[in-house]
Design a protein around this motif. Structure first.
Motif, PDB file in Angstrom:
ATOM      1  N   TYR A  88       0.671  -1.198  -0.053  1.00 26.16           N
ATOM      2  CA  TYR A  88       0.196   0.075   0.240  1.00 26.16           C
ATOM      3  C   TYR A  88       1.045   1.190  -0.131  1.00 26.16           C
ATOM      4  O   TYR A  88       0.568   2.129  -0.789  1.00 26.16           O
ATOM      5  CB  TYR A  88      -0.836  -0.175   1.180  1.00 26.16           C
ATOM      6  N   ARG A  89       2.133   1.222   0.849  1.00 20.24           N
ATOM      7  CA  ARG A  89       2.942   2.468   0.848  1.00 20.24           C
ATOM      8  C   ARG A  89       3.639   2.795  -0.619  1.00 20.24           C
ATOM      9  O   ARG A  89       3.879   3.644  -1.028  1.00 20.24           O
ATOM     10  CB  ARG A  89       3.807   2.195   2.108  1.00 20.24           C
ATOM     11  N   VAL A  91       2.604   1.664  -3.624  1.00 16.68           N
ATOM     12  CA  VAL A  91       1.607   2.238  -4.761  1.00 16.68           C
ATOM     13  C   VAL A  91       0.976   3.360  -4.429  1.00 16.68           C
ATOM     14  O   VAL A  91       0.478   4.020  -5.403  1.00 16.68           O
ATOM     15  CB  VAL A  91       0.764   0.935  -5.179  1.00 16.68           C
ATOM     16  N   THR A  92       1.085   3.969  -3.111  1.00 24.36           N
ATOM     17  CA  THR A  92       0.064   5.036  -2.888  1.00 24.36           C
ATOM     18  C   THR A  92       1.019   6.355  -2.431  1.00 24.36           C
ATOM     19  O   THR A  92       1.915   6.079  -1.507  1.00 24.36           O
ATOM     20  CB  THR A  92      -0.785   4.708  -1.723  1.00 24.36           C
ATOM     21  N   VAL A  96      -1.845  10.815  -0.948  1.00 24.16           N
ATOM     22  CA  VAL A  96      -3.154  10.255  -0.910  1.00 24.16           C
ATOM     23  C   VAL A  96      -3.273   9.327   0.452  1.00 24.16           C
ATOM     24  O   VAL A  96      -4.405   9.576   0.908  1.00 24.16           O
ATOM     25  CB  VAL A  96      -3.094   9.387  -2.038  1.00 24.16           C
ATOM     26  N   ARG A  97      -2.320   8.832   0.905  1.00 27.01           N
ATOM     27  CA  ARG A  97      -2.351   8.241   2.370  1.00 27.01           C
ATOM     28  C   ARG A  97      -2.823   9.228   3.538  1.00 27.01           C
ATOM     29  O   ARG A  97      -3.591   8.514   4.150  1.00 27.01           O
ATOM     30  CB  ARG A  97      -1.124   7.569   2.718  1.00 27.01           C
ATOM     31  N   VAL A 100      -6.608   9.768   2.743  1.00 29.70           N
ATOM     32  CA  VAL A 100      -7.372   8.468   3.444  1.00 29.70           C
ATOM     33  C   VAL A 100      -7.489   8.556   4.940  1.00 29.70           C
ATOM     34  O   VAL A 100      -8.404   8.325   5.257  1.00 29.70           O
ATOM     35  CB  VAL A 100      -6.664   7.142   2.915  1.00 29.70           C
ATOM     36  N   LEU A 218      -9.819  -0.943   2.922  1.00 32.36           N
ATOM     37  CA  LEU A 218      -8.968   0.276   2.743  1.00 32.36           C
ATOM     38  C   LEU A 218      -8.882   0.701   4.324  1.00 32.36           C
ATOM     39  O   LEU A 218      -7.796   1.222   4.791  1.00 32.36           O
ATOM     40  CB  LEU A 218      -9.452   1.195   1.846  1.00 32.36           C
ATOM     41  N   ASP A 222      -5.555   0.884   6.627  1.00 32.88           N
ATOM     42  CA  ASP A 222      -5.004   2.375   7.188  1.00 32.88           C
ATOM     43  C   ASP A 222      -4.811   2.329   8.367  1.00 32.88           C
ATOM     44  O   ASP A 222      -3.819   3.084   8.832  1.00 32.88           O
ATOM     45  CB  ASP A 222      -6.204   3.553   6.535  1.00 32.88           C
ATOM     46  N   ASP A 225      -1.582   0.786   8.872  1.00 29.27           N
ATOM     47  CA  ASP A 225      -0.247   1.758   8.417  1.00 29.27           C
ATOM     48  C   ASP A 225      -0.122   2.975   9.486  1.00 29.27           C
ATOM     49  O   ASP A 225       1.203   3.270   9.718  1.00 29.27           O
ATOM     50  CB  ASP A 225      -0.946   2.313   6.999  1.00 29.27           C
TER      51      ASP A 225
END
Length: 257
Positions: A88-89, A91-92, A96-97, A100, A218, A222, A225
């Motif tokens: 996730y980190r 590709v994002t 954006v993270r 979210v 998601l 998150d 993350d």
């Protein structure tokens, strides 16, 4: 002579196997935790003994089962959760993270507000209401967090804390699959908070999520993350006891606030 040669070979093989086992165990992060241990010469012995006993006296009647769940969570985190988070980190983009995280944090202010009201915390209720209004409007559905810059801090209130404020005991310690440390009171509180957020259906997210489970997925990613805890990071065979003790003490402080 042959006997001496055979004995020497056997000892060499045993030493090699022992070294290999030690290396494999060290990679798991649970061996030789006392090598770097340093004692404070000014530590009061009675205080040390008292704090140690407190750590061991957490009410944990389901410890055998809890330890199994803890180990399952450890392996799931290592083999599934963290690889997904790293992907996730990768590709994002960071902004954006951040958006979210702000969006789901804004949704989380709904149970925060409800529990602040139930606990009659007037100032926190006003601040959380202000955060919801500002971040939902100026922050565009919570993608940004201008409320914090305007001096409205983020609060964390849940129904487990609310029950604690009204004198409900925490009950037995529980390790929940995927969710980690909890207790019987806080587990019931999690169910209430989830139901409350679903019923309020703020920004229609709860209803949309029922048809689009990827939104829930998601949110879970998150949360992981943004959570700094990593299993095995204490490099201690007593990590279970440490996490259990810290959770209990942290919840005491949160309830007392």
């Amino acid at each position: 002579m042959a006997r001496k040669w055979i004995l020497s070979l056997a000892l060499s093989l045993a030493a090699g196997l022992a070294q290999a086992d030690t290396t494999a165990a060290e990679n798991d992060g649970f061996t030789r935790p006392l090598d770097q241990l340093q004692f404070n010469p000014y530590l009061d012995q009675r205080e040390f003994e008292r704090s140690t006993l407190d750590a061991l006296q957490v009410y944990d009647p389901w410890e055998s089962w809890n330890r199994r769940v803890y180990h399952f969570n450890y392996r799931f985190d290592e083999w599934v959760f963290l690889p997904v988070v790293r992907g996730y980190r990768y590709v994002t983009p960071g902004f954006v993270r951040s958006g979210v995280n702000n969006f789901f944090s804004n949704l989380g202010d709904i149970p925060n507000l409800l529990n602040s009201l139930l606990q009659f915390k007037g100032q926190r209720s006003l601040e959380t209401t202000g955060r919801l209004l500002i971040n939902t409007t100026i922050g565009i559905a919570g993608l940004w967090d201008p409320a914090t810059r305007m001096g409205l801090p983020k609060h964390s209130e849940d129904f487990g804390q609310t029950l604690g404020v009204y004198g409900v005991p925490d009950g037995p310690y529980v390790v929940l699959p995927f969710l980690g440390p909890s207790n019987l009171r806080d587990t019931g509180g999690k169910v209430f908070d989830f139901a409350a957020e679903s019923q309020v259906n703020y920004l229609n997210v709860a209803e949309v999520s029922s048809d689009h489970p990827e939104i829930t997925a998601l949110r879970v990613v998150d949360i992981r993350d943004s959570t700094n805890f990593r299993y095995g990071q204490t490099n201690s065979p007593f990590e279970y006891e440490k996490v259990r003790f810290v959770y209990r003490e942290a919840r005491k402080i949160q309830v007392a606030e």
